[in-house]
Structure formats: structure tokens, C-alpha cells
Design a protein around this motif. Structure first.
Motif: not given
Ligand code: AMP
Ligand code: GLY
Length: 414
Positions: A273-277, A103-118
Motif C-alpha cells: 500500500t502507499p503506507n507500506g506493506i 479472521k478474528d484470531f488473525a486480526k487480534r494476533l496482529m494487533k497484539k504483536y504490532d503486525v501491519p494490517t488494515a
């Protein structure tokens, strides 16, 4: 073409069935398979994680394409090994499968590439994790980082619960050595968007919705999934386009840039979510039970499609506009302890598709052999008709030890 499918559950049954509809599938093997799959493929008794055994089998039987279902096989590097040996295989490498395994790999990737997530933070230290939770708001989401078969996520409502859960995850090693990802709690409707991915070339499947809790109204413990359907009225074409562009394509591109290009099925567990997908999680494989309601709608040749992905070519898929709805029949007691070997009858009158999840043949009769036993999948022009048909067919099945949810698809009618 000779094809080997690795796995044994309902998802695997649906994959085998999709492949069997292709005139190019001359022979399908399934390792290890199950009693239902045996009507479409030759089941071979090799464990899904026995990579050397599977490779030897594929070589000696001139298998030209191997398709991998379960994450456990991916996590032990089956794709890397087959590729080294020059064999075509559908699925991600071990490095690419990290998007699910960590999950840490996935979260880091999303943060780095600006993919919307919690929003999130990762911890290995109990005290640090606890003080982070104390500084934030409740409820909050604690995720054990590692393959925890869906059991590693706890939504905590109180500080006492947070402390006890962190203790379990970080001090008592109930889950094994690990890290905890602490996430912002999001609200909204969840849905699954699976894509065929070959590097940066991607192709979506119809969106589906899983039902993870054991009982009606989303009550009871989490399970592997009690039912699913396709055609979600609350996901608009704009939502879909947004999710494809800013989530699925962006992640496929990111994986290429990171030097771990993805091949196979990238599963986005998304929330409107109310703030987008936003992304809840990624899986590196077909979802279960989503696959059982998605693949019946595939109109394209599955052998061509899976082969294109294995070769790194653009996958192209056409889908029927039928709605599908699947209801899981599970052993009483599941996801806790349950009996096995209970006779199942009445399948003759069922016209929906039936994918076996955990069945066996005993003394010539079909019996239960797992927690989730089978899924009944109806197809119809509208979702309400699919729901009626699936319910009617479920009621024809006779077995003393099964239960099911009666509200699969209900969120579509709210
Ligand atoms: P996961 O294994 O990450 O899919 O989490 C399992 C389930 O926990 C999801 O299907 C959601 O229902 C719930 N969940 C996970 N993360 C969040 C979050 N950040 N906010 C709200 N619910 C979540
Ligand atoms: N349906 C959830 C999963 O396959 O993980």
C-alpha cells in the motif's frame, strides 16, 4: 522413505512432483489424488478429512512422512492426531491453523504483536455492525469470520449493499452462524509470500501473485485462482526484507509466545500500500495456484525440507532463478455451474509442466472433472518468455469446454 500426501488438486500435484524429484522418496501415496497425480504416486481412495482412515493407512503402510495440502484436513485436526500417534506430519495443529480459520484470531494476533494490517472491528450483532459502517467511509470490507472458501469477503461500495451483505452474514445465516470482521479498505498491489515455518525458524519461498477474478482485467466473479507467476518486479529486496522481518518472522514468534507454535507453510496474503506493506490475510497452508508456480523452482531436496519442518528444525531451501508463470484452464461456467466429462486432448505436444486440478479418466480418455481443470506452468529465464511459453502451450490443448485468462502476469509489465 514412504510418504503420504493428503489432497487432490493442482497444489497437491505440485507437492507430489517436488517430492518425487527427491532420491529419498521411495514411494509416494496420495489420498485421494487425481488423474494427473496418478502418474507420480499411488492414489488411495481416502477422503482428505477422514483422519482416522488416513492414520490407519499411514501406520499399516509404514509411512514416515505425511504432508497435508488442504485446509479442511487441518481444520479437523489431522496434525494433532498424527503427532499423538507419534507420526511425522507436515502442517499446523488445529490451534495454529486458527490463523486461517478465524479472521478474528488473525486480526487480534496482529494487533497484539504490532503486525501491519488494515484497521478493523468484529461484530456478531447486525445493528451494531451497521451503525459502525455508517460512521465510517466507503468502500469498506466485510469479511465473514469462518472458513468460507474465499467467498466470505465482500467489498461494499454503498450503504444499501453494506446493509444487505450484513443481513446475509448476520441475520439470514446464509453463511452459517457467525461473526463479521469489518475492515478498512486498502489499495495497492497484492502478492503472496509463503514461508516454511517450524516454530520460530522460518524460510521464505519466492513471492508470487495470484489472479482471483475469473476474466481478463480482473473482471468477473472471484475464483479459487486463475493463474499465478513468480518474479514480481514491483516487490523490491527491501520490500521482501521488510515483510520477512515485520510480518512473517513476527507472526511466527507470536505464535510460539501464544503457545500455538506454527509448523508447515504460513502464507501471507500481503498488499504493497502507499503506507507500506500490510497483511490482507494469512493462510495456514500452501496457496493454490501459487504453489504450482513456486515449487518448480525448488532446487533443494523436498523430502529433507519437509521433514525438517515436521521435526521442528530450521528449514533451508535453495531456489532456481527461473521465472515461472501458470495459466489455469477452467470449465466454461466456473465459478458457477459447469459440465463435466468433456474430453481433453493435445497434451502430448505441451512441454510446460501441467498440474491437474480437476480431471478424471473416462473410457481411457482424459476428461474434465472440476471447475478448475488444470494449470499449465512454464519456466524461463525471464517472465515474458515464461508468459509466451505458457500461452503457446495452453493453445495446444484441445477441449470444447475450457476457458482461460490471457493476461496472467500482465501486472508485472505495467
Ligand atoms: P481475503 O479472503 O481476506 O484474502 O480477501 C479476499 C480478497 O479481498 C483479497 O485478495 C483482496 O483482494 C480483497 N481484500 C480483502 N481485504 C481487503 C482490504 N482490507 N482492503 C482491500 N481489499 C481487500
Ligand atoms: N491463492 C489463494 C489461496 O490459496 O487461498
Amino acid at each position: 522413505m514412504k510418504i503420504l500426501v493428503v489432497g487432490s488438486g493442482g497444489r497437491c500435484h505440485a507437492i507430489v512432483e517436488a517430492l518425487s524429484r527427491s532420491p529419498k522418496a521411495e514411494k509416494i501415496y496420495c489420498a485421494p489424488g487425481n488423474a494427473g497425480i496418478a502418474s507420480l504416486a499411488e492414489c488411495v481412495a481416502i477422503k482428505d478429512t477422514d483422519v482416522e482412515g488416513l492414520l490407519a493407512f499411514a501406520k499399516s503402510n509404514d509411512v514416515e512422512l505425511t504432508v497435508v495440502g488442504p485446509e479442511a484436513a487441518l481444520a479437523v485436526g489431522i496434525v494433532d492426531r498424527f503427532r499423538e500417534a507419534g507420526l511425522a506430519i507436515f502442517g499446523p495443529t488445529k490451534a495454529a491453523a486458527e490463523i486461517e480459520a478465524s479472521k478474528d484470531f488473525a486480526k487480534r494476533l496482529m494487533k497484539k504483536y504490532d503486525v501491519p494490517t488494515a484497521d478493523y472491528a468484529t461484530f456478531t450483532d447486525f445493528e451494531e455492525a451497521l451503525s459502525y459502517v455508517k460512521r465510517g467511509t466507503l468502500p469498506t470490507v466485510l469479511k465473514y469470520d469462518g472458513l468460507a472458501a474465499g467467498k466470505g469477503v465482500v467489498i461494499v461500495e454503498s450503504m444499501e449493499e453494506a446493509e444487505a451483505t450484513l443481513r446475509d452474514m448476520l441475520l439470514d445465516s446464509k453463511y452459517g452462524e457467525g461473526r463479521v470482521v469489518i475492515e478498512e479498505f486498502l489499495t495497492g498491489e497484492e502478492f503472496s509470500l509463503m514461508c516454511f515455518v517450524a516454530g520460530d525458524k522460518i524460510c521464505p519461498m519466492p513471492v508470487a501473485q495470484d489472479h482471483k477474478r475469473a476474466y481478463d482485467n480482473d473482471e468477473g466473479p472471484n475464483t479459487g485462482g486463475m493463474g499465478a507467476y513468480t518474479e514480481l518486479p514491483f516487490i523490491s529486496d527491501e520490500d521482501h526484507a521488510y515483510a520477512m522481518q515485520y510480518i512473517m518472522q513476527r507472526v511466527a514468534d507470536a505464535m510460539v509466545k501464544e503457545g500455538t507454535p506454527f509448523t508447515g507453510v504460513l502464507y501471507g496474503g500481503l498488499m504493497k500500500t502507499p503506507n507500506g506493506i500490510k497483511v490482507i490475510e494469512f493462510n495456514a497452508r500452501f496457496g493454490d495456484p501459487e504453489t504450482e508456480v513456486v515449487l518448480p523452482r525448488l532446487k533443494s531436496d523436498a523430502v529433507d525440507l519437509f521433514m525438517a519442518v515436521a521435526r521442528g528444525e530450521q528449514p533451508v531451501a535453495e531456489w532456481s532463478n527461473q521465472a515461472t508463470l501458470g495459466i489455469v484452464l477452467a470449465s466454461k461456467g466456473y465459478p458457477g455451474g459447469y459440465d463435466k466429462g468433456v474430453v481433453i486432448r493435445g497434451l502430448d505436444g505441451v512441454t510446460s509442466k501441467v498440474y491437474h486440478m480437476g480431471t478424471a479418466i473416462k473410457d481411457g480418455e482424459l476428461v474434465t472433472a472440476g471447475g478448475r481443470v488444470m494449470i499449465v506452468v512454464a519456466e524461463a529465464p525471464t517472465l515474458i518468455e515464461a508468459q509466451q511459453k505458457a500461452r503457446a502451450d495452453v493453445n495446444k490443448i484441445e477441449c470444447d469446454n475450457l476457458f482461460h485468462r490471457t493476461d496472467i502476469g500482465a501486472k508485472a509489465f505495467k
